[in-house]
Scaffold this active site. Structure first.
Site, short mmCIF file in Angstrom:
data_model
loop_
_atom_site.label_atom_id
_atom_site.label_comp_id
_atom_site.label_asym_id
_atom_site.label_seq_id
_atom_site.Cartn_x
_atom_site.Cartn_y
_atom_site.Cartn_z
N HIS A 71 9.75 0.00 -3.89
CA HIS A 71 8.51 0.57 -4.43
C HIS A 71 8.38 0.25 -5.92
O HIS A 71 8.07 1.12 -6.74
CB HIS A 71 8.47 2.09 -4.21
CG HIS A 71 7.07 2.63 -4.15
ND1 HIS A 71 6.72 3.73 -3.40
CD2 HIS A 71 5.92 2.21 -4.75
CE1 HIS A 71 5.43 3.98 -3.54
NE2 HIS A 71 4.93 3.07 -4.35
N GLU A 119 11.32 7.47 1.39
CA GLU A 119 11.88 6.78 0.23
C GLU A 119 12.83 7.70 -0.51
O GLU A 119 12.51 8.88 -0.71
CB GLU A 119 10.75 6.32 -0.71
CG GLU A 119 9.85 5.26 -0.07
CD GLU A 119 8.75 4.76 -1.00
OE1 GLU A 119 8.65 5.28 -2.14
OE2 GLU A 119 7.99 3.87 -0.61
N ALA A 127 0.85 -1.19 0.00
CA ALA A 127 0.00 0.00 0.00
C ALA A 127 0.89 1.24 0.00
O ALA A 127 1.61 1.50 -0.96
CB ALA A 127 -0.95 -0.03 1.19
N ARG A 128 0.89 1.99 1.09
CA ARG A 128 1.75 3.15 1.26
C ARG A 128 2.52 2.99 2.56
O ARG A 128 2.03 2.43 3.53
CB ARG A 128 0.94 4.45 1.28
CG ARG A 128 0.44 4.89 -0.09
CD ARG A 128 1.60 5.36 -0.96
NE ARG A 128 1.16 5.87 -2.26
CZ ARG A 128 1.15 5.16 -3.37
NH1 ARG A 128 1.49 3.88 -3.34
NH2 ARG A 128 0.77 5.70 -4.52
#
Length: 324
Positions: A289, A270, A240-241
């Site tokens: 990611h 990130e 997800a995040r």
């Protein structure tokens, strides 16, 4: 809403540092003017030429206060929390996200992380680099595991979560869905409950998978209380995040060996800093990611973009994944 003139007087700017949309779009032979920029600076420099902007992380909300002819923004990610939706609406600028465009990619990535952990692929790769033959595990804890009969709890049942549930069933797993609105999803999972009941059902899960969007409700959803509620020896998969998970609480659960392992594709910061303790856990698989990145990504984005532009050209403002 501003009128679209399609296609002769329309200019599309694709903006991304890695995805290259120009060849894919040119192959469609639409006759629409288009170009790509690869930095934020170049993107803003060409904004005066742009009717349609296709991008993700380059976006800056202060562009809304500048003189440009922007009419449509196509986000190339499912997440859109970085857009000022009220500001876009005030300027009559359409915003669509890319929900579902990478549902195959991300759901498969979630299972790749899970299978990597349960089949110990990551440690096998490490052993391969050392030319070490591990041999058969002498204890249960050293052996690989199987998924049939285990319970997967999926937080978020959008495009990605829905396909993750389908894959889980194909692997013979029981599925529990957690979603703010539970109506209409009863046949997709074995059980479904509202987000407020998450802590009640976490102890039942062998695997917890996050596929939810980042909202005020999901920020830090997996906090210390959530990790404490999880079944000892369960796995966490986050596609997800990063901010959906309290990273300090996750590290504590790993250090205390309450988690069997974690597969993580997104992080609060990130790139993940070199100082992060997450790098050092043998039972953690980290990907940068990349869960949504496949060779089909540009094609999928252009498919949605052209469908939406065709609808607008016909006076139909019911668009795929419309946010504003």
């Amino acid at each position: 809403m501003q009128k679209f003139i399609y296609p002769k007087d329309l200019t599309i700017q694709f903006a991304h540092s890695a995805y290259d949309f120009v060849d894919e779009f040119a192959n469609r032979r639409t006759g629409i003017r288009h170009f790509q920029t690869f930095t934020r600076e170049d993107t803003i420099a060409r904004m005066s030429d742009t009717d349609v902007l296709v991008l993700s992380g380059f976006w800056k909300n202060d562009w809304l206060g500048q003189d440009n002819k922007l009419k449509y923004v196509q986000a190339i990610s499912a997440g859109y929390d970085y857009f000022d939706t009220a500001g876009l609406k005030a300027r009559s600028i359409v915003l669509c996200n890319a929900g579902g465009v990478n549902s195959n990619a991300v759901s498969e990535h979630a299972f790749a992380l899970l299978l990597g952990l349960t089949r110990r692929i990551h440690t096998a790769r490490d052993d391969q680099g050392k030319r070490y033959w591990r041999g058969m595990g002498k204890t249960m804890a050293e052996r690989e595991d199987e998924l049939p009969g285990k319970t997967m709890l999926i937080i978020g049942l959008g495009y990605i979560g829905s396909r993750t549930a389908q894959l889980a069933r194909a692997f013979g797993m029981k599925t529990i869905g957690i979603k703010r609105n539970t109506q209409g999803f009863e046949n997709l999972v074995d059980e479904i409950y509202p987000t407020g009941e998450l802590l009640q059902h976490l102890p039942r899960a062998d695997v917890v998978v996050l596929t939810c969007p980042l909202t005020e409700e999901t920020t830090n959803l997996m906090d210390a209380a959530a990790f404490n509620a999880m079944k000892p020896g369960a796995y966490l998969i986050n596609v997800a995040r990063g901010r959906c998970v309290n990273q300090a609480a996750m590290v504590a659960a790993l250090e205390e060996k309450r988690l069997a392992g974690a597969g993580i594709d997104t992080f609060e910061i990130e790139p993940l800093p070199e100082s992060s303790p997450l790098w050092g856990f043998e039972n953690v698989i980290i990907t940068s990611h990349t869960g949504g990145e496949t060779r089909a990504y540009e094609k999928n984005i252009v498919d949605q973009l052209l469908e939406n532009l065709n609808r607008l050209a016909q006076g139909n403002d019911s668009l795929i994944n419309r946010i504003v």
